[in-house]
Scaffold this motif. Structure first.
Motif, PDB file in Angstrom:
ATOM      1  N   TYR A 112       0.828  -1.196   0.000  1.00  0.00           N
ATOM      2  CA  TYR A 112       0.000   0.000   0.000  1.00  0.00           C
ATOM      3  C   TYR A 112       0.868   1.254   0.000  1.00  0.00           C
ATOM      4  N   GLN A 113       0.234   2.353  -0.321  1.00  0.00           N
ATOM      5  CA  GLN A 113       0.901   3.653  -0.228  1.00  0.00           C
ATOM      6  C   GLN A 113       0.588   4.264   1.141  1.00  0.00           C
ATOM      7  N   GLU A 173      -3.414  16.216   0.076  1.00  0.00           N
ATOM      8  CA  GLU A 173      -2.745  16.201  -1.233  1.00  0.00           C
ATOM      9  C   GLU A 173      -2.168  14.823  -1.522  1.00  0.00           C
ATOM     10  N   PHE A 174      -1.558  14.199  -0.504  1.00  0.00           N
ATOM     11  CA  PHE A 174      -1.024  12.855  -0.685  1.00  0.00           C
ATOM     12  C   PHE A 174      -2.129  11.888  -1.097  1.00  0.00           C
ATOM     13  N   ILE A 175      -3.261  11.943  -0.415  1.00  0.00           N
ATOM     14  CA  ILE A 175      -4.356  11.025  -0.716  1.00  0.00           C
ATOM     15  C   ILE A 175      -4.878  11.247  -2.134  1.00  0.00           C
ATOM     16  N   GLU A 176      -5.000  12.499  -2.529  1.00  0.00           N
ATOM     17  CA  GLU A 176      -5.497  12.795  -3.880  1.00  0.00           C
ATOM     18  C   GLU A 176      -4.544  12.261  -4.946  1.00  0.00           C
ATOM     19  N   THR A 177      -3.236  12.479  -4.784  1.00  0.00           N
ATOM     20  CA  THR A 177      -2.285  12.018  -5.793  1.00  0.00           C
ATOM     21  C   THR A 177      -2.083  10.511  -5.723  1.00  0.00           C
ATOM     22  N   ALA A 178      -2.179   9.926  -4.540  1.00  0.00           N
ATOM     23  CA  ALA A 178      -1.964   8.485  -4.378  1.00  0.00           C
ATOM     24  C   ALA A 178      -3.049   7.667  -5.058  1.00  0.00           C
ATOM     25  N   GLN A 179      -4.234   8.208  -5.168  1.00  0.00           N
ATOM     26  CA  GLN A 179      -5.333   7.478  -5.806  1.00  0.00           C
ATOM     27  C   GLN A 179      -5.077   7.243  -7.286  1.00  0.00           C
ATOM     28  N   GLN A 180      -4.178   8.006  -7.873  1.00  0.00           N
ATOM     29  CA  GLN A 180      -3.897   7.887  -9.297  1.00  0.00           C
ATOM     30  C   GLN A 180      -2.743   6.923  -9.576  1.00  0.00           C
ATOM     31  N   LYS A 181      -2.205   6.298  -8.537  1.00  0.00           N
ATOM     32  CA  LYS A 181      -1.068   5.391  -8.691  1.00  0.00           C
ATOM     33  C   LYS A 181      -1.544   3.943  -8.576  1.00  0.00           C
ATOM     34  N   LYS A 213      -0.595   1.289  -6.716  1.00  0.00           N
ATOM     35  CA  LYS A 213      -0.806   0.707  -5.388  1.00  0.00           C
ATOM     36  C   LYS A 213      -1.906   1.471  -4.665  1.00  0.00           C
ATOM     37  N   PRO A 214      -2.786   0.759  -3.964  1.00  0.00           N
ATOM     38  CA  PRO A 214      -3.876   1.448  -3.265  1.00  0.00           C
ATOM     39  C   PRO A 214      -3.391   2.210  -2.036  1.00  0.00           C
ATOM     40  N   PRO A 227      -5.183   0.875   4.038  1.00  0.00           N
ATOM     41  CA  PRO A 227      -6.462   0.831   4.750  1.00  0.00           C
ATOM     42  C   PRO A 227      -6.477   1.809   5.917  1.00  0.00           C
ATOM     43  N   GLY A 228      -7.565   2.522   6.042  1.00  0.00           N
ATOM     44  CA  GLY A 228      -7.740   3.451   7.152  1.00  0.00           C
ATOM     45  C   GLY A 228      -7.337   4.884   6.869  1.00  0.00           C
ATOM     46  N   LEU A 229      -6.554   5.115   5.818  1.00  0.00           N
ATOM     47  CA  LEU A 229      -6.075   6.476   5.574  1.00  0.00           C
ATOM     48  C   LEU A 229      -7.182   7.409   5.095  1.00  0.00           C
ATOM     49  N   PHE A 230      -8.130   6.894   4.305  1.00  0.00           N
ATOM     50  CA  PHE A 230      -9.259   7.740   3.917  1.00  0.00           C
ATOM     51  C   PHE A 230     -10.078   8.110   5.156  1.00  0.00           C
ATOM     52  N   ALA A 231     -10.311   7.131   6.018  1.00  0.00           N
ATOM     53  CA  ALA A 231     -11.093   7.384   7.230  1.00  0.00           C
ATOM     54  C   ALA A 231     -10.369   8.367   8.147  1.00  0.00           C
TER      55      ALA A 231
END
Length: 117
Positions: A25-26, A53-61, A63-64, A67-71
């Motif tokens: 995972y990222q 910003e990390f979450i927004e850019t990581a979604q385009q890569k 590796k998922p 778990p738990g980082l969106f929450a």
């Protein structure tokens, strides 16, 4: 002889239990950001911006996001009173990780009920 074999097997199991695979995972700089977020209140806003910003850019890569980082992002936003944005991230957690669907669905429902009051 059996005792030696048993000790070797138990030792191997114990050692393999301690191994993690951080490559699944990222995580970004999650640990550092979380520490700073809770221990240095004066930079909370800056840390939150970097985290989002990390979450927004990581979604385009490929590796998922872990778990738990969106929450976690949703919770940070909820603490700032940004309920609609928090719900968005809770929904991402719900949609990405089936294990969290029951909890996230209940949380989203409760927040939407509060929002409607």
């Amino acid at each position: 002889m059996k005792l030696k074999l048993l000790l070797v097997v138990l030792g191997s199991l114990l050692a393999s239990a301690c191994v993690t695979n951080n490559n699944l995972y990222q995580w970004g700089n999650y640990e550092e950001a979380l520490f700073v977020y809770y221990h240095e209140p004066e930079v909370k806003e800056e840390i939150l911006i970097d985290y989002l910003e990390f979450i927004e850019t990581a979604q385009q890569k490929p590796k998922p996001v872990a778990p738990g980082l969106f929450a976690e992002a949703g919770t940070f936003l909820l603490e700032q009173g940004k309920r609609a944005e928090a719900i968005k991230f809770y929904q991402l957690e719900h949609d990405t990780w089936p294990e969290s669907q029951l909890f996230m669905a209940a949380l989203i429902r409760n927040l939407q009920t509060q929002q409607g009051q």
